[in-house]
Design an enzyme around this catalytic site. Structure first.
Site, mmCIF file in Angstrom:
data_model
loop_
_atom_site.group_PDB
_atom_site.id
_atom_site.type_symbol
_atom_site.label_atom_id
_atom_site.label_comp_id
_atom_site.label_asym_id
_atom_site.label_seq_id
_atom_site.Cartn_x
_atom_site.Cartn_y
_atom_site.Cartn_z
ATOM 1 N N ASN A 25 26.193 -16.573 14.589
ATOM 2 C CA ASN A 25 26.220 -17.893 15.229
ATOM 3 C C ASN A 25 26.561 -17.778 16.709
ATOM 4 O O ASN A 25 27.374 -16.957 17.116
ATOM 5 C CB ASN A 25 27.134 -18.881 14.493
ATOM 6 C CG ASN A 25 28.533 -18.405 14.237
ATOM 7 O OD1 ASN A 25 28.789 -17.223 14.107
ATOM 8 N ND2 ASN A 25 29.464 -19.336 14.160
ATOM 9 N N GLU A 69 27.677 -20.231 19.667
ATOM 10 C CA GLU A 69 28.156 -21.575 20.003
ATOM 11 C C GLU A 69 28.013 -21.862 21.483
ATOM 12 O O GLU A 69 27.677 -20.974 22.283
ATOM 13 C CB GLU A 69 29.615 -21.717 19.518
ATOM 14 C CG GLU A 69 29.701 -21.603 18.008
ATOM 15 C CD GLU A 69 31.079 -21.913 17.429
ATOM 16 O OE1 GLU A 69 32.063 -21.992 18.202
ATOM 17 O OE2 GLU A 69 31.161 -22.060 16.200
ATOM 18 N N CYS A 76 23.194 -21.723 14.319
ATOM 19 C CA CYS A 76 23.759 -20.985 13.178
ATOM 20 C C CYS A 76 23.179 -19.576 13.097
ATOM 21 O O CYS A 76 22.044 -19.319 13.530
ATOM 22 C CB CYS A 76 23.409 -21.691 11.873
ATOM 23 S SG CYS A 76 24.167 -23.289 11.643
ATOM 24 N N GLU A 105 22.037 -17.979 10.522
ATOM 25 C CA GLU A 105 20.834 -17.850 9.698
ATOM 26 C C GLU A 105 19.576 -18.070 10.533
ATOM 27 O O GLU A 105 18.589 -17.354 10.416
ATOM 28 C CB GLU A 105 20.848 -18.873 8.550
ATOM 29 C CG GLU A 105 21.940 -18.656 7.527
ATOM 30 C CD GLU A 105 23.233 -19.385 7.867
ATOM 31 O OE1 GLU A 105 23.559 -19.516 9.067
ATOM 32 O OE2 GLU A 105 23.914 -19.813 6.934
ATOM 33 N N CYS A 115 24.001 -24.417 6.029
ATOM 34 C CA CYS A 115 23.914 -25.855 6.325
ATOM 35 C C CYS A 115 22.508 -26.364 5.979
ATOM 36 O O CYS A 115 21.573 -25.584 5.748
ATOM 37 C CB CYS A 115 24.249 -26.123 7.789
ATOM 38 S SG CYS A 115 22.900 -25.729 8.922
ATOM 39 N N CYS A 172 19.579 -25.051 8.173
ATOM 40 C CA CYS A 172 19.190 -23.662 7.859
ATOM 41 C C CYS A 172 18.418 -23.598 6.546
ATOM 42 O O CYS A 172 17.476 -22.821 6.404
ATOM 43 C CB CYS A 172 20.423 -22.762 7.806
ATOM 44 S SG CYS A 172 21.124 -22.480 9.448
HETATM 45 N N1 THU Z 1 27.524 -21.908 10.850
HETATM 46 C C1 THU Z 1 26.593 -20.937 10.645
HETATM 47 O O1 THU Z 1 26.327 -20.099 11.512
HETATM 48 N N2 THU Z 1 25.982 -20.905 9.440
HETATM 49 C C2 THU Z 1 26.273 -21.739 8.416
HETATM 50 O O2 THU Z 1 25.658 -21.618 7.361
HETATM 51 C C3 THU Z 1 27.304 -22.761 8.541
HETATM 52 C C4 THU Z 1 27.844 -22.939 9.902
HETATM 53 C C5 THU Z 1 28.210 -21.922 12.145
HETATM 54 C C6 THU Z 1 27.886 -23.073 13.052
HETATM 55 C C7 THU Z 1 29.133 -23.128 13.899
HETATM 56 O O3 THU Z 1 28.998 -22.161 14.947
HETATM 57 C C8 THU Z 1 30.238 -22.649 12.975
HETATM 58 O O4 THU Z 1 29.607 -21.979 11.917
HETATM 59 C C9 THU Z 1 31.087 -23.773 12.429
HETATM 60 O O5 THU Z 1 30.311 -24.774 11.863
#
Ligand code: THU
Length: 159
Positions: free
Chosen positions: A62, A64, A73, A75, A112, A115
């Site tokens: 991920n 941010e 994310c 994925e 999520c 994804c």
């Molecule tokens: N996140 C992912 O990378 N994958 C997921 O399946 C769930 C959430 C990340 C997004 C954000 O950077 C952090 O986790 C918190 O939500």
């Protein structure tokens, strides 16, 4: 009225050693790349490793952003990189891991909704089911297709 029950199938393993060796290797890659996530705002680090039909493994984590919605994310970082660089190769398996404060999460991490939709698109695109490995300390879940993550999904078939 008619009522239909939709079944999803989830295989659960107690630890990584119980997985087939190919899955173990992929999950280890997901765990490794989790450690390189850029997640200064949530502190929630996620890593994804994608196995392609040509045997290549692509990883992502991920990313941010101070403007929160601009982040992405793990994925989709991995999946989009795979689709961008290997547009002829089906995605066979994706392994997803996550850590808080450097420690693997207890329960399997669940992707999520966005994804799940991106995974559904890739499955339809290559007409190949994508196996999904969800990592956690207490258990590891394996699903044999996106249908088990996102039943009743929207796809190009509806367009
Ligand atoms: N996140 C992912 O990378 N994958 C997921 O399946 C769930 C959430 C990340 C997004 C954000 O950077 C952090 O986790 C918190 O939500």
């Amino acid at each position: 009225m008619k009522t239909t029950e939709i079944k999803i199938v989830v295989h659960e393993f107690e630890n990584i050693d119980e997985l087939p060796v190919n899955d173990q290797n992929l999950l280890k890659e997901a765990r490794r790349i989790t450690g390189q996530a850029y997640a200064p705002y949530s502190g929630f680090h996620v890593g994804a490793a994608v196995l392609l039909g040509n045997g290549t493994i692509v990883t992502g984590n991920n990313q941010e952003n101070s403007a929160y919605p601009s982040g992405l994310c793990a994925e989709r970082v991995a999946l989009f990189y795979a689709n961008a660089n290997f547009p002829e190769s089906a995605v066979k398996t994706i392994a997803i891991s996550a850590a808080k404060n450097g420690v693997l999460v207890s329960e399997p991490v669940k992707p999520c909704g966005d994804c799940r939709q991106a995974l559904a698109e890739t499955e339809v695109r290559f007409e190949t089911p994508i196996r999904i490995i969800l990592d956690g300390h207490n258990s590891i879940m394996v699903l044999n297709g996106v249908e088990s993550l996102l039943p009743l999904s929207f796809s190009k078939k509806a367009l």
